[in-house]
Every structure is written in C-alpha cells, then in structure tokens.
Enzyme design. Structure first.
Site, mmCIF file in Angstrom:
data_model
loop_
_atom_site.group_PDB
_atom_site.id
_atom_site.type_symbol
_atom_site.label_atom_id
_atom_site.label_comp_id
_atom_site.label_asym_id
_atom_site.label_seq_id
_atom_site.Cartn_x
_atom_site.Cartn_y
_atom_site.Cartn_z
ATOM 1 N N HIS A 1 97.977 -77.522 70.033
ATOM 2 C CA HIS A 1 96.592 -77.896 69.726
ATOM 3 C C HIS A 1 96.071 -78.878 70.772
ATOM 4 C CE1 HIS A 1 93.203 -78.937 66.919
ATOM 5 N NE2 HIS A 1 93.253 -80.057 67.642
ATOM 6 N N GLU A 2 96.827 -79.959 70.996
ATOM 7 C CA GLU A 2 96.378 -80.981 71.939
ATOM 8 C C GLU A 2 96.433 -80.472 73.381
ATOM 9 O OE1 GLU A 2 94.881 -83.591 71.115
ATOM 10 O OE2 GLU A 2 95.314 -83.539 68.971
ATOM 11 N N HIS B 1 93.377 -78.425 74.230
ATOM 12 C CA HIS B 1 92.207 -79.241 74.582
ATOM 13 C C HIS B 1 92.277 -79.658 76.054
ATOM 14 C CE1 HIS B 1 90.407 -79.534 70.685
ATOM 15 N NE2 HIS B 1 91.378 -80.247 70.131
#
Length: 222
Positions: free
Chosen positions: A24-25, A28
């Site tokens: 997820h991170e 980004h």
C-alpha cells in the site's frame, strides 16, 4: 483473552498484514515518483521492505492493546505514511488523485491475488486449514484496508481523492480538515459511524466485485 488464540491470530494475519501495508505505502511512493515527486524515493521509502513502513506504535502496539482490550472485537492501526510533496507533482490537483488511488488499488489487487491463491490451493486438494485461513485472511485484510482508506476525509486516501476531484474553492475547504482528520476519523470509528455507513456497504460491493473476478477460478475447482 487466551494467549493461544492471540498467537494463532498473529500467525495467520502477520504475513497478509505485512504485505498489505508494505505494498500500500510502496504503491503511493511509486505513483508519486511516476508523476514527478521523488521525495519518498530519495528517503528510501519506496521499498518492499516492511521495516521501512512499520510504525512501532500504530502497526504493533495499538492493534495488540485493542485486541486484548476488546477481545478482538475492535482493531485499528496504521503504518508510517510515505511522504509526498504534492507541489512537486507535474499536475498536483489531478495527479494527487492517482497517487492516493495507488494505495487502495494495491490492496484491491492483493485481495484478488489472495483469492486466486485460495482457489489454487483448493484446486490442488490442499486442505491444511492454516494456509486456507491465511488466504481468507489476506482477502479480508486487504478489503478492509481498501474500504477504510477510501473514506473521504483527509488525510485518508479518500480525502485526497475528494480534494483532487472538487473545484478549487471546495477543495480548499476540505483540505483544511486535514490537521484534525485523524481525530475525526477515530471519533467516527469509535461511534461505529464509519463501520455502519461506509465500511459495510463498500466492503459488500468490493466482495461482490471480487466474486465476479474470481468466478473463473471458482468454476475450475468446483
């Protein structure tokens, strides 16, 4: 709370949670770099190393304390957010939408992959409950992260997306919420507002989409 239950729960969910927060991170960060901001890249945060994204309090301590305090009925946690300087993006208002979407998008993809893994295990006649439950847990964890992060209050991804979509005047008003956004979200979580009015319908729609996407695999093992 039985310590054996805790150990079993941690063993089942540790890998899915680590994958979920890490990708997820990292998503980004990859998206931000693609659209012109290499802040996270220079800081070494665009990484698939979970240690780069784990927050000792938000990722470990808080979920464990809540697990014991509520007998597993309520869990909440967070990872270290990847730094993004939206002013560095080539088209900040438009590109922040894609940067924000990248995280939940990674979770949706992982939910699909865990679902595929579950059907492949069943197709291979592997009946070991631990692996089957881990795959089911992987689907659940990522669907929860997908739905929760899309809640339209900054600094959650949904809030960033909303700011990017709104006209400038309205976007500025919404962005002013960000310093208090965490506390607003926590209050809504505690009051069960997010669960009832947001999480349940969004998760239901997401599971419905996953069932459609996974239907060919289901047909192969039926």
């Amino acid at each position: 709370m039985d310590i054996a239950d805790l150990i079993q729960t941690v063993a089942l969910y540790a890998l899915p949670v680590l994958f979920a927060i890490t990708l997820h991170e990292a998503a980004h960060g990859y998206a931000a770099r693609y659209f012109g901001d290499d802040t996270a890249w220079k800081m070494g945060r665009v990484s698939l190393n979970p240690m780069q994204h784990i927050d000792p309090i938000g990722t470990i301590l808080m979920p464990l304390l809540l697990y014991f305090a509520t007998s597993g009925a309520f869990l909440f946690g967070y990872a270290k957010p990847v730094p993004v300087r939206f002013g560095n993006l080539r088209n900040p208002k438009r590109d922040m939408i894609w940067v924000a979407l990248a995280g939940p998008g990674a979770n949706l993809l992982m939910a699909l992959l865990w679902g595929i893994a579950l059907y492949l295990l069943r197709g291979a006649n592997i009946t070991e409950p631990f692996f089957l439950k881990m795959c089911q847990g992987g689907v659940l964890v990522n669907v929860v992260m997908f739905a929760f992060n899309l809640f339209p209050v900054p600094p959650l991804d949904g809030g960033r997306i909303l700011v990017g979509l709104l006209p400038y005047r309205q976007a500025e008003l919404v962005s002013r919420i960000e310093p208090w956004g965490f506390f607003i979200v926590m209050a809504l979580v505690i009051m069960n507002v997010i669960s009832t009015l947001w999480m349940q319908p969004v998760m239901a729609l997401t599971f419905g989409l996953l069932n459609i996407l996974l239907s060919p695999f289901a047909a192969l093992v039926s």
